[in-house]
Design a protein around this motif. Sequence first.
Motif, PDB file in Angstrom:
ATOM      1  N   TRP A   5      -6.414  59.932 -36.341  1.00  0.00           N
ATOM      2  CA  TRP A   5      -6.237  58.751 -35.491  1.00  0.00           C
ATOM      3  C   TRP A   5      -6.520  59.084 -34.022  1.00  0.00           C
ATOM      4  N   ASP A   6      -5.860  60.122 -33.524  1.00  0.00           N
ATOM      5  CA  ASP A   6      -6.005  60.470 -32.112  1.00  0.00           C
ATOM      6  C   ASP A   6      -7.408  60.962 -31.773  1.00  0.00           C
ATOM      7  N   ALA A   7      -8.082  61.567 -32.739  1.00  0.00           N
ATOM      8  CA  ALA A   7      -9.468  61.992 -32.501  1.00  0.00           C
ATOM      9  C   ALA A   7     -10.359  60.780 -32.243  1.00  0.00           C
ATOM     10  N   THR A   8     -10.118  59.703 -32.971  1.00  0.00           N
ATOM     11  CA  THR A   8     -10.891  58.477 -32.759  1.00  0.00           C
ATOM     12  C   THR A   8     -10.561  57.858 -31.411  1.00  0.00           C
ATOM     13  N   ILE A   9      -9.284  57.771 -31.089  1.00  0.00           N
ATOM     14  CA  ILE A   9      -8.875  57.172 -29.819  1.00  0.00           C
ATOM     15  C   ILE A   9      -9.378  58.003 -28.653  1.00  0.00           C
ATOM     16  N   ASP A  10      -9.395  59.315 -28.795  1.00  0.00           N
ATOM     17  CA  ASP A  10      -9.863  60.199 -27.734  1.00  0.00           C
ATOM     18  C   ASP A  10     -11.322  59.910 -27.384  1.00  0.00           C
ATOM     19  N   GLU A  11     -12.133  59.615 -28.381  1.00  0.00           N
ATOM     20  CA  GLU A  11     -13.537  59.296 -28.122  1.00  0.00           C
ATOM     21  C   GLU A  11     -13.683  57.973 -27.388  1.00  0.00           C
ATOM     22  N   CYS A  12     -12.726  57.069 -27.595  1.00  0.00           N
ATOM     23  CA  CYS A  12     -12.796  55.753 -26.953  1.00  0.00           C
ATOM     24  C   CYS A  12     -12.222  55.770 -25.541  1.00  0.00           C
ATOM     25  N   GLY A  13     -11.342  56.725 -25.250  1.00  0.00           N
ATOM     26  CA  GLY A  13     -10.815  56.868 -23.903  1.00  0.00           C
ATOM     27  C   GLY A  13      -9.749  55.873 -23.512  1.00  0.00           C
ATOM     28  N   ASN A  14      -9.136  55.206 -24.485  1.00  0.00           N
ATOM     29  CA  ASN A  14      -8.117  54.201 -24.197  1.00  0.00           C
ATOM     30  C   ASN A  14      -6.730  54.801 -24.391  1.00  0.00           C
ATOM     31  N   ILE A  15      -5.954  54.900 -23.324  1.00  0.00           N
ATOM     32  CA  ILE A  15      -4.655  55.564 -23.378  1.00  0.00           C
ATOM     33  C   ILE A  15      -3.665  54.836 -24.260  1.00  0.00           C
ATOM     34  N   TYR A  16      -3.747  53.499 -24.318  1.00  0.00           N
ATOM     35  CA  TYR A  16      -2.718  52.704 -24.982  1.00  0.00           C
ATOM     36  C   TYR A  16      -2.608  52.971 -26.483  1.00  0.00           C
ATOM     37  N   ALA A  17      -3.682  53.419 -27.105  1.00  0.00           N
ATOM     38  CA  ALA A  17      -3.707  53.500 -28.569  1.00  0.00           C
ATOM     39  C   ALA A  17      -3.461  54.897 -29.121  1.00  0.00           C
ATOM     40  N   PHE A  18      -3.214  55.891 -28.263  1.00  0.00           N
ATOM     41  CA  PHE A  18      -2.847  57.196 -28.787  1.00  0.00           C
ATOM     42  C   PHE A  18      -1.526  57.084 -29.552  1.00  0.00           C
ATOM     43  N   SER A  19      -1.393  57.890 -30.581  1.00  0.00           N
ATOM     44  CA  SER A  19      -0.210  57.777 -31.444  1.00  0.00           C
ATOM     45  C   SER A  19       1.081  58.000 -30.666  1.00  0.00           C
ATOM     46  N   TRP A  20       1.103  58.964 -29.753  1.00  0.00           N
ATOM     47  CA  TRP A  20       2.333  59.245 -28.994  1.00  0.00           C
ATOM     48  C   TRP A  20       2.689  58.071 -28.075  1.00  0.00           C
ATOM     49  N   TYR A  21       1.673  57.398 -27.527  1.00  0.00           N
ATOM     50  CA  TYR A  21       1.907  56.248 -26.653  1.00  0.00           C
ATOM     51  C   TYR A  21       2.497  55.096 -27.461  1.00  0.00           C
ATOM     52  N   LEU A  22       1.886  54.810 -28.614  1.00  0.00           N
ATOM     53  CA  LEU A  22       2.380  53.737 -29.469  1.00  0.00           C
ATOM     54  C   LEU A  22       3.785  54.031 -29.983  1.00  0.00           C
ATOM     55  N   ASP A  23       4.082  55.304 -30.248  1.00  0.00           N
ATOM     56  CA  ASP A  23       5.413  55.673 -30.723  1.00  0.00           C
ATOM     57  C   ASP A  23       6.499  55.240 -29.739  1.00  0.00           C
ATOM     58  N   ILE A  24       6.166  55.235 -28.456  1.00  0.00           N
ATOM     59  CA  ILE A  24       7.154  54.881 -27.430  1.00  0.00           C
ATOM     60  C   ILE A  24       7.209  53.377 -27.213  1.00  0.00           C
ATOM     61  N   VAL A  25       6.047  52.750 -27.077  1.00  0.00           N
ATOM     62  CA  VAL A  25       6.045  51.316 -26.746  1.00  0.00           C
ATOM     63  C   VAL A  25       6.290  50.430 -27.959  1.00  0.00           C
ATOM     64  N   HIS A  26       6.024  50.968 -29.170  1.00  0.00           N
ATOM     65  CA  HIS A  26       6.242  50.180 -30.375  1.00  0.00           C
ATOM     66  C   HIS A  26       6.520  51.123 -31.558  1.00  0.00           C
ATOM     67  N   PRO A  27       7.731  51.671 -31.642  1.00  0.00           N
ATOM     68  CA  PRO A  27       8.061  52.589 -32.741  1.00  0.00           C
ATOM     69  C   PRO A  27       7.781  51.952 -34.104  1.00  0.00           C
ATOM     70  N   HIS A  28       7.310  52.774 -35.025  1.00  0.00           N
ATOM     71  CA  HIS A  28       7.042  52.361 -36.403  1.00  0.00           C
ATOM     72  C   HIS A  28       5.853  51.386 -36.499  1.00  0.00           C
ATOM     73  N   TRP A  29       4.915  51.511 -35.544  1.00  0.00           N
ATOM     74  CA  TRP A  29       3.676  50.746 -35.645  1.00  0.00           C
ATOM     75  C   TRP A  29       2.927  51.125 -36.912  1.00  0.00           C
ATOM     76  N   ASN A  30       2.167  50.184 -37.443  1.00  0.00           N
ATOM     77  CA  ASN A  30       1.345  50.415 -38.623  1.00  0.00           C
ATOM     78  C   ASN A  30      -0.130  50.356 -38.216  1.00  0.00           C
ATOM     79  N   ALA A  31      -1.046  50.344 -39.171  1.00  0.00           N
ATOM     80  CA  ALA A  31      -2.455  50.433 -38.795  1.00  0.00           C
ATOM     81  C   ALA A  31      -3.391  49.909 -39.872  1.00  0.00           C
ATOM     82  N   LEU A  32      -4.562  49.517 -39.421  1.00  0.00           N
ATOM     83  CA  LEU A  32      -5.724  49.306 -40.281  1.00  0.00           C
ATOM     84  C   LEU A  32      -6.726  50.405 -39.962  1.00  0.00           C
TER      85      LEU A  32
END
Length: 309
Positions: free
Chosen positions: A15-42
């Motif tokens: 997951w983080d490898a994909t987000i790293d290529e996009c450069g968007n801070i909001y979607a890193f797993s650690w960021y989502l863990d804080i702003v929305h614990p237990h987030w899910n995904a497609l």
Amino acid sequence: MIRYLEHNSIDRKQWDATIDECGNIYAFSWYLDIVHPHWNALVDDDYQAVMPITGGKKFGIDYLYQPYFVQQLGVFSKTALSSEKLDAFLDAIPKNYRFAEIRLNESNTLDKDKQDFEYHRNVLLDLNQDFNDIKSHYHTNTKRNLAKAEANNLQIVDTVIPYHVVALFTDNRGALLDKWGDAEYARLTKLAHTAVNRKAAFILGVTEKGVGQLLCAAIFMKTDKRITFLFSGLTEEGKQRQAMTYLLDYVIQRHANQPVTFDFEGSDDDNLARFYLGFGGEEVKYPSYAFNRLSPVGKALLKAWKTWR
């Protein structure tokens, strides 16, 4: 094939490898863990494209919403994202989510016939150029305000902690707002501390030289591709002395000639957008997406909830 994954089934490394290529801070797993614990995904078959699912429940109804301190989410892809692929992700949102009000990202282009979406404004500035070239595109009013700031005997300080920024905000502009409470400010503080410890953020402030009192301060998130102006606080005196203009100019100058984009993070507010555009940035649109699958009774409950919250 797009799969829906519960939180514990997500491969965070992929997951983080994909987000790293996009450069968007909001979607890193650690960021989502804080702003929305237990987030899910497609995710697609091999995490070439992913979409965070940030859901909640009201009146026993599952719904999707945008977490605080997250301007954009949506679909993130290692390759150019077609409107057809975006549509496929949106159509793959599980049917148990009965309504949604979410914001996608600037690379998400919706088909013209897609219902229930509108566009929002962001301002971006390419920093991969000489600072003098960047500054030459500052608007006249920005140059005037910067000259005023420089005549005010100001200095940058880097000893600011997250609490200082939050306190500046809550004691000034935040005192006029009621959309955030203690829980939201605590989440922001935790987010900033975590990001600084991960070297994914820096915090700066402005004071008068020889005077310790902060006039303004801001939290800047960073990835290899982007610096995001996440959150700030500004006193009335700082406003009069153009402290925020001074701070943003400093950050832009400090990171000029680097292959990064400065993200002003907004704004739909015309006055803020005018201020940000004054630094020579470019207006960029990103879409929000909404749907409502509720029954008439459910729609009435939703309307009541929006009135109460």
